[in-house]
Motif scaffolding. Structure first.
Motif, PDB file in Angstrom:
ATOM      1  N   ARG A  13      53.721  -1.757  21.679  1.00 52.01           N
ATOM      2  CA  ARG A  13      53.727  -0.683  20.691  1.00 52.01           C
ATOM      3  C   ARG A  13      55.175  -0.309  20.401  1.00 52.01           C
ATOM      4  N   SER A  38      50.951   4.682  17.679  1.00 47.94           N
ATOM      5  CA  SER A  38      49.518   4.510  17.880  1.00 47.94           C
ATOM      6  C   SER A  38      49.089   3.135  17.396  1.00 47.94           C
ATOM      7  N   ALA A  40      47.101   2.559  15.078  1.00 46.24           N
ATOM      8  CA  ALA A  40      46.978   2.568  13.615  1.00 46.24           C
ATOM      9  C   ALA A  40      48.257   2.160  12.921  1.00 46.24           C
ATOM     10  N   ALA A  44      50.770   6.870  11.032  1.00 45.79           N
ATOM     11  CA  ALA A  44      49.809   7.610  11.853  1.00 45.79           C
ATOM     12  C   ALA A  44      50.554   8.402  12.922  1.00 45.79           C
ATOM     13  N   ILE A  84      36.815   4.848  19.160  1.00 45.07           N
ATOM     14  CA  ILE A  84      36.526   4.306  17.835  1.00 45.07           C
ATOM     15  C   ILE A  84      35.108   3.744  17.732  1.00 45.07           C
ATOM     16  N   ASP A  90      41.177   3.321  21.248  1.00 50.14           N
ATOM     17  CA  ASP A  90      42.362   2.767  20.589  1.00 50.14           C
ATOM     18  C   ASP A  90      43.487   2.451  21.566  1.00 50.14           C
ATOM     19  N   GLN A 131      35.502   9.657  17.301  1.00 47.61           N
ATOM     20  CA  GLN A 131      35.175   9.325  15.916  1.00 47.61           C
ATOM     21  C   GLN A 131      33.687   9.077  15.686  1.00 47.61           C
TER      22      GLN A 131
END
Length: 292
Positions: A13, A38, A40, A44, A84, A90, A131
């Protein structure tokens, strides 16, 4: 730039650091505006952000060949995690990356030696975005203070009183703290008291890979986390008290209705549990109303 590149490669990351300051004479390292992206990606909110992190190491780390940290301060850490789908998060890539066992694990009954003193965390927050059910759990105003987390004898000045405080979905918790400043062992402690916490809202987050998955239960604790320093500098972290899990049931993988194991009440008395020393001493353990 080297820190950002190496941490990005380690985590998979993007890692950003606003400022680094290091004093070679005092071995004090300060990081400001640390962030980990993240899953995403760009745009994000980050998975992790920290306004400031300060670690004050001691020269005795070189003599002991083990880390001796006189103080660790963490300001405004924020963690954002999302579920998710059923059994998917995630951060699964990070769990897989660091969950792999080493090729040749070392067998040892001795815990790794370290000395961490005066740990302070303030202004922390955790945001968990569920989510599938469109619900967000928020832990806010997290305050943590620990005099030490150590299994290595050392003579370091301790000025932090133990405390744990936070707000979870609006409900406030504060452990309080007790100290004995004139005691020879400089003892202090904080209480972890929970009264019949219904576990049902949190059970969907239990990993699906478990052979038995909890389906209900109510948790209660009357625990004391105690800290003391002997005259020779030997630290001691001990957990004592009682814990119970009532009206509990576990279902087998793939089942949804009939429990494989259930009980009316499980009571466990902790006589002296020292996690950093790998010592567990229990008192009475009572299990009532078992069904298998």
């Amino acid at each position: 730039s080297q820190a950002e590149q190496r941490l990005t490669s380690l985590l998979g990351r993007e890692v950003r650091i606003g400022k680094i300051a290091f004093s070679p004479w005092s071995l004090q390292l300060t990081l400001e505006q640390l962030s980990v992206a993240s899953a995403a990606g760009a745009g994000a909110p980050p998975l992790l952000s920290v306004a400031r992190l300060m670690a004050n190491a001691d020269m005795r780390s070189l003599l002991r060949l083990a880390p001796v940290i006189e103080a660790l301060e963490i300001d405004a850490p924020v963690v954002r995690v999302a579920r998710i789908a059923e059994g998917r998060y995630d951060v699964d890539d990070l769990i897989e990356r660091f969950g792999k066992a080493p090729a040749e694990p070392k067998e040892s009954n001795e815990p790794a030696r370290f000395a961490l003193y005066n740990l302070r965390l303030q202004g922390g927050a955790v945001e968990f975005d569920d989510q599938p059910v469109k619900r967000v759990h928020r832990l806010q105003d997290l305050q943590v203070a620990l005099p030490f987390l150590s299994n290595l004898p050392d003579h370091v000045a301790v000025d932090a009183l133990p405390r744990l405080a936070f707000k979870l979905n609006g409900a406030a918790f504060d452990s309080g703290a007790q100290s004995k400043p004139f005691a020879h062992d400089r003892a202090s402690q904080f209480d972890l008291n929970i009264a019949d916490l219904d576990m049902a809202p949190w059970l969907p987050y239990v990993p699906a890979a478990l052979p038995l998955k909890p389906s209900r239960g109510k948790l209660a604790t009357q625990l004391q986390l105690q800290f003391s320093l002997a005259v020779d500098g030997a630290p001691r972290v001990s957990l004592r008290g009682k814990a119970s899990l009532a009206d509990a049931a576990f279902v087998a993988a793939g089942e949804t209705n009939t429990p494989a194991v259930a009980w009316q009440r499980l009571d466990v008395s902790l006589a002296d549990v020292q996690p950093l020393a790998r010592k567990v001493a229990l008192g009475d353990v009572t299990l009532a109303g078992v069904q298998i």
